[in-house]
Write an enzyme that holds these catalytic residues in place. Structure first.
Site, PDB file in Angstrom:
ATOM      1  N   GLY A  18       0.828  -1.203   0.000  1.00  0.00           N
ATOM      2  CA  GLY A  18       0.000   0.000   0.000  1.00  0.00           C
ATOM      3  C   GLY A  18       0.860   1.248   0.000  1.00  0.00           C
ATOM      4  N   GLU A  44       5.622  -3.484   0.723  1.00  0.00           N
ATOM      5  CA  GLU A  44       5.805  -2.949  -0.630  1.00  0.00           C
ATOM      6  C   GLU A  44       4.963  -1.693  -0.737  1.00  0.00           C
ATOM      7  OE1 GLU A  44       4.350  -3.356  -4.988  1.00  0.00           O
ATOM      8  OE2 GLU A  44       5.109  -5.311  -4.345  1.00  0.00           O
ATOM      9  N   CYS A  84       1.577  -0.610  -8.913  1.00  0.00           N
ATOM     10  CA  CYS A  84       2.677  -0.100  -8.091  1.00  0.00           C
ATOM     11  C   CYS A  84       3.946   0.096  -8.907  1.00  0.00           C
ATOM     12  CB  CYS A  84       2.955  -1.064  -6.942  1.00  0.00           C
ATOM     13  SG  CYS A  84       1.547  -1.385  -5.866  1.00  0.00           S
TER      14      CYS A  84
END
Length: 516
Positions: free
Chosen positions: A231, A253, A287
Site C-alpha cells: 500500500g 511494498e 505499483c
C-alpha cells in the site's frame, strides 16, 4: 454492472468465509456502473482476535505436517485457479473496473507463485548442515521455523495477486494467515480463499477479516506474529512503527514514482508501444507502472509523437471481454487524485499532449491516458505518485544525466531502460536505484521472474516477495548446535593457560588448512 458469475449462491459462500460476528454489513461498488455490487459482513477488532486464535490453533498441526503433504494443497489450488480463471477475472473486473486483459494478467501471478514454491519449497525449508565450531566435535544445523500467524493486509489495485501471491508462500512455510483485503475489493481474494479450502487447506488455517483499515488493520498488526503489507508509504511507515514496538517483523511494498530511460539508439515506434503498456496497464494503478519517462533530446520530439499516437490508440471500455486496452479507475478518490494532478500541472504551465479529461460517458471513474511535458518541480505530477493514467516526458542530454534524473526521488520500486545496445542499456539499468529494473520492458520481466526477489528501496518499502526471500521471510532461522565432547571447558587436570595455547594453535592450523 454485476457479472453473471456472481450468483447469490456464490456470494453467500464467500460471505461465509469472513470472520465477522457483529452482524454489521457494508456494500461495495460495481465500478463500471457506480451501482451496488455486493453486501459483505464487517469485522470488528474482537473478530480479529477470534480469527487469530482460530488460526493459531490450526497452525500448530499444520506446521507439524510434512512439507510434501502441505504442497499437495497448492498443486490442487494451481489447477483449480486456472480452471476457474473466467470467474476470477469476472470478480476482479467487477470490483476494480480494470480491463479484462489486466485481470487475466493479475490472476496468472498467484498461479506462477504456487507453481514455483511447490518446486522450490522442499529444498528451501529442509534442514541445512552448517560448519560447526570445531570439525568433528561440533555440528550445526539450520532449521526454518514458521513465524506463527501471519497478517496479510492487501490493497485494492491488484486485490487477487497481492493477497494470494503473499499468503500462498506464508502458508507453504507452515504458518497460518489472517488476511485483510481492501473493503471494496474483497470478492476476488475471498474466491481465492475458497479455492484454497476446496483444494484441501485445513479448516481455520486461513482467516479473513473485513473492515476499516486503521481499526481492523491496526488490530491485525497488533495481534499477528508477522505482517505483510502492500500500500501507501504513509500507511507502511505507521505499520513499521507499530510492528517495531512489538518486535515483530514486517514486509512492506509501498509507493513509487517509477522512471523509464529511453536511450538515443532505440527503435522509436516499438519502444513507444511498449512504453504505453508500461504506463497505462490497469489505468496506471500498478505499483510498478511508469510515471516518468526520460528521453534523449536527439529523439525527444519523434518519441513524443509516437508515444502520443500509441496512447491515443488505447481502447477504453467498460465490459467483461477483451475489447478494452484500458479500463476504469477504481474509485472516486482515485479519479479525484488524477484530476487534481493533471489540473495542477496544466494550471502551472505544463503541456498536455494527449488526454487530460475524465470520461463519464464510459463510466463514473474513467480517465483518458494522459501525456504531459514541461512538468516542473512545483507541479504535483513531478515527484508525487499519481497512481493513474498520467505520465510525464522529460528530455536529457547524457546517460549520466538520465541516471541522475531517474534517481532523483525518495522512492525506489521499479525502473526501466530501453536501448538497442543491450550491454549499454544494462549498464545504465545497474546504476538505477530501484528494487527491480527492466531492460527493454516496463515491468513484467523483473516482476514476472518469480525466481528473483522483488521489492522496494528507500521509501518504496522493506523486504522482498518472490524468490527464496519471498518464502524464507515467513520463517525464523533456528540453529541447533550439537557438541560431542566438552570443547570450551578443559578437563580439570589441564591448566587453563595450556588450554589457551592448544586452542590458539588449533585456530591457526584450521585457518591455514581452510577449515575455518
Amino acid at each position: 454492472m454485476r457479472p453473471a458469475a456472481l450468483t447469490d449462491e456464490l456470494l453467500d459462500r464467500l460471505r461465509a468465509r469472513v470472520t465477522a460476528e457483529s452482524g454489521t454489513t457494508y456494500t461495495t461498488t460495481a465500478v463500471f456502473s457506480g451501482g451496488e455490487l455486493a453486501t459483505l459482513p464487517e469485522s470488528t477488532t474482537a473478530d480479529v482476535h477470534t480469527a487469530y486464535e482460530r488460526a493459531a490453533r490450526a497452525q500448530r498441526q499444520w506446521a507439524a505436517t510434512p512439507v510434501e503433504q502441505r504442497l499437495a494443497v497448492f498443486e490442487r489450488f494451481h489447477d483449480l485457479l486456472l480452471r476457474d480463471r473466467d470467474t476470477v477475472a469476472d470478480l476482479i473486473q467487477a470490483e476494480t473496473g480494470k480491463a479484462r486483459r489486466d485481470a487475466f494478467e493479475e490472476l496468472c501471478e498467484p498461479a506462477l507463485v504456487a507453481s514455483y514454491y511447490v518446486r522450490k519449497a522442499p529444498k528451501l525449508l529442509r534442514p541445512h548442515r552448517r560448519a560447526g565450531l570445531m570439525p568433528g566435535v561440533v555440528t550445526a544445523t539450520e532449521l526454518r521455523v514458521p513465524k506463527g500467524v501471519v497478517g496479510i493486509i492487501s490493497p485494492w489495485n491488484y486485490p487477487f495477486t497481492l493477497a494470494l501471491g503473499d499468503l500462498v508462500p506464508a502458508l507453504i512455510a507452515g504458518n497460518a494467515v489472517v488476511l485483510m483485503p481492501d473493503r471494496q475489493t474483497a470478492l476476488s481474494p475471498l474466491y481465492g480463499v475458497d479455492l484454497l479450502y476446496r483444494a484441501g487447506l485445513p479448516a481455520d488455517l486461513l482467516q479473513v477479516v473485513l473492515g476499516d483499515g486503521p481499526v481492523v488493520g491496526g488490530a491485525v498488526v497488533d495481534t499477528c506474529d508477522y505482517v505483510g503489507f502492500t500500500g501507501s508509504t504513509r500507511t507502511g511507515t505507521l505499520i513499521a512503527e507499530r510492528a517495531g514496538k512489538r518486535l515483530i517483523g514486517c514486509s512492506l511494498e509501498l509507493g513509487g514514482k517509477n522512471p523509464m530511460v529511453v536511450l538515443d539508439d532505440v527503435r522509436i515506434a516499438a519502444t513507444a508501444k511498449q512504453a504505453a503498456r508500461a504506463c497505462f496497464a490497469n489505468a496506471g494503478q500498478l505499483c510498478i507502472s511508469i510515471e516518468r519517462i526520460y528521453v534523449h533530446d536527439s529523439i525527444f520530439d519523434a518519441f513524443a509523437e509516437a508515444f502520443v499516437a500509441e496512447s491515443g490508440r488505447i481502447a477504453m471500455k467498460a465490459g467483461f471481454d477483451y475489447a478494452a486496452g484500458m479500463g476504469s479507475l477504481t474509485s472516486q478518490r482515485a479519479l479525484k487524485t488524477v484530476a487534481e494532478h493533471v489540473d495542477d500541472a496544466r494550471a502551472k504551465g505544463a503541456t498536455v499532449l494527449t488526454g487530460g479529461r475524465p470520461r463519464p460517458d464510459l463510466g463514473p471513474y474513467f480517465y483518458e491516458p494522459t501525456v504531459l511535458t514541461d512538468v516542473t518541480p512545483e507541479m504535483l505530477p513531478h515527484a508525487a505518485e499519481t497512481f493513474g493514467p498520467v505520465v510525464s516526458l522529460y528530455p536529457y542530454a547524457t546517460d549520466d544525466e538520465a541516471v541522475a534524473l531517474a534517481n532523483q526521488t525518495d522512492y525506489g520500486l521499479n525502473a526501466s531502460v530501453f536501448g538497442r545496445n543491450r550491454a549499454r542499456a544494462t549498464r545504465v539499468a545497474e546504476r538505477l536505484r530501484a528494487g527491480t529494473v527492466n531492460v527493454n520492458d516496463g515491468y513484467a520481466s523483473a516482476y514476472g521472474s518469480i525466481d528473483a526477489p522483488m521489492g522496494g528501496m528507500g521509501s518504496s518499502g522493506l523486504g522482498r516477495r518472490h524468490g527464496a526471500d519471498g518464502l524464507l521471510k515467513y520463517t525464523e532461522a533456528q540453529t541447533v548446535g550439537t557438541q560431542r565432547i566438552a570443547l570450551l571447558t578443559p578437563p580439570a587436570w589441564v591448566p587453563y593457560g595450556l588450554y589457551t595455547k592448544v586452542m590458539t594453535a588449533s585456530l591457526r592450523l584450521m585457518r591455514r588448512l581452510g577449515i575455518r
